[in-house]
Design a protein around this motif. Sequence first.
Motif, PDB file in Angstrom:
ATOM      1  N   ARG A  92       0.820  -1.220   0.000  1.00 42.22           N
ATOM      2  CA  ARG A  92       0.000   0.000   0.000  1.00 42.22           C
ATOM      3  C   ARG A  92       0.850   1.264   0.000  1.00 42.22           C
ATOM      4  O   ARG A  92       0.494   2.271  -0.589  1.00 42.22           O
ATOM      5  N   TRP A 162      -9.579   3.053  -4.853  1.00 47.02           N
ATOM      6  CA  TRP A 162      -9.306   2.356  -3.587  1.00 47.02           C
ATOM      7  C   TRP A 162      -9.177   3.379  -2.447  1.00 47.02           C
ATOM      8  O   TRP A 162      -9.807   3.238  -1.399  1.00 47.02           O
ATOM      9  N   SER A 163      -8.382   4.435  -2.686  1.00 49.14           N
ATOM     10  CA  SER A 163      -8.173   5.382  -1.585  1.00 49.14           C
ATOM     11  C   SER A 163      -9.406   6.267  -1.372  1.00 49.14           C
ATOM     12  O   SER A 163      -9.695   6.676  -0.247  1.00 49.14           O
ATOM     13  N   VAL A 166     -11.621   4.526   1.015  1.00 54.68           N
ATOM     14  CA  VAL A 166     -11.152   4.639   2.409  1.00 54.68           C
ATOM     15  C   VAL A 166     -11.434   6.056   2.922  1.00 54.68           C
ATOM     16  O   VAL A 166     -12.007   6.239   4.000  1.00 54.68           O
ATOM     17  N   THR A 171     -14.954   1.816   2.842  1.00 55.81           N
ATOM     18  CA  THR A 171     -14.290   0.554   3.200  1.00 55.81           C
ATOM     19  C   THR A 171     -13.471   0.819   4.472  1.00 55.81           C
ATOM     20  O   THR A 171     -12.421   1.449   4.400  1.00 55.81           O
ATOM     21  N   GLN A 177     -11.291  -3.654   2.707  1.00 57.61           N
ATOM     22  CA  GLN A 177     -10.201  -3.015   1.954  1.00 57.61           C
ATOM     23  C   GLN A 177      -9.498  -4.025   1.057  1.00 57.61           C
ATOM     24  O   GLN A 177      -9.031  -3.698  -0.027  1.00 57.61           O
ATOM     25  N   THR A 181      -9.162  -4.035  -2.963  1.00 54.60           N
ATOM     26  CA  THR A 181      -7.900  -4.194  -3.703  1.00 54.60           C
ATOM     27  C   THR A 181      -8.119  -5.060  -4.937  1.00 54.60           C
ATOM     28  O   THR A 181      -7.684  -4.717  -6.035  1.00 54.60           O
TER      29      THR A 181
END
Length: 203
Positions: A92, A162-163, A166, A171, A177, A181
Amino acid sequence: MSKDREFYLRRLHSLLGIIPVGLFLTQHLIINHFATKGAEAFNGATHFMESLPFLIFLEIFVIYLPLMFHAFYGIYIAFTAKNNPKNFGTLRNYLFILQRFTGIFLVVFIAWHVFETRFQVAIGAKEVNFNMMVDILSNPWMLGFYIVGVISATFHLANGIWSFLVSWGITQSPKSQQVATYVTLAIFLALSVVGVQALLAFV
Ligand code: HEM
């Protein structure tokens, strides 16, 4: 900058990366993919886009302004973020750094791409069509530059999703998470194939 102001600017930056910039990138790659069906199919798809009403307003408000805000604030974030892979060394962390590198590379790539295509058309020097891209990509260096540009954009969007998930609290658990991915990896691979196949169709 006050903490509150910074918080809202970060949120705006994050949101614009998905809507409209990420959506625009996806539709742009899909339209380009018509090139794999031949010159006529590609020209038909781009002419349809050009015939949309209020095109210049759409371009300014849906593409250029959001992208410029995301890019300029992105440069600020990229140069002020704390990159510390030595302390963590996880996948990550490397993806976090790659997010910033691809962002900076995209500033150069997108500026060149807009100059070479949209700007040249605006001043009447070129016409957007299949042959214009054949001309551009006949230079192997340009082909390489475009392939790296497209893959940087698809990576940046997929890892950005993805970020985003978050940052917006969607997530939160390690399990969700991890699922994200895999999903974003699939998005990265699918968009990269669509983007690179389109480029190779002009060669
Ligand atoms: C193809 C155009 C682009 C797309 C589709 C895109 C999309 C995204 C997305 C979806 C995110 C995730 C937002 C989040 O973490 O919540 C993101 C983050 C980011 N973008 Fe972009 N972006 C693009 C161009 C750029 C450019 C030109 C820069 C300039 C440096 C840039 C810099 C950044 C940075 C630094 C982040 C990380 C933000 C953070 O971790 O808080 N992006 N981008």
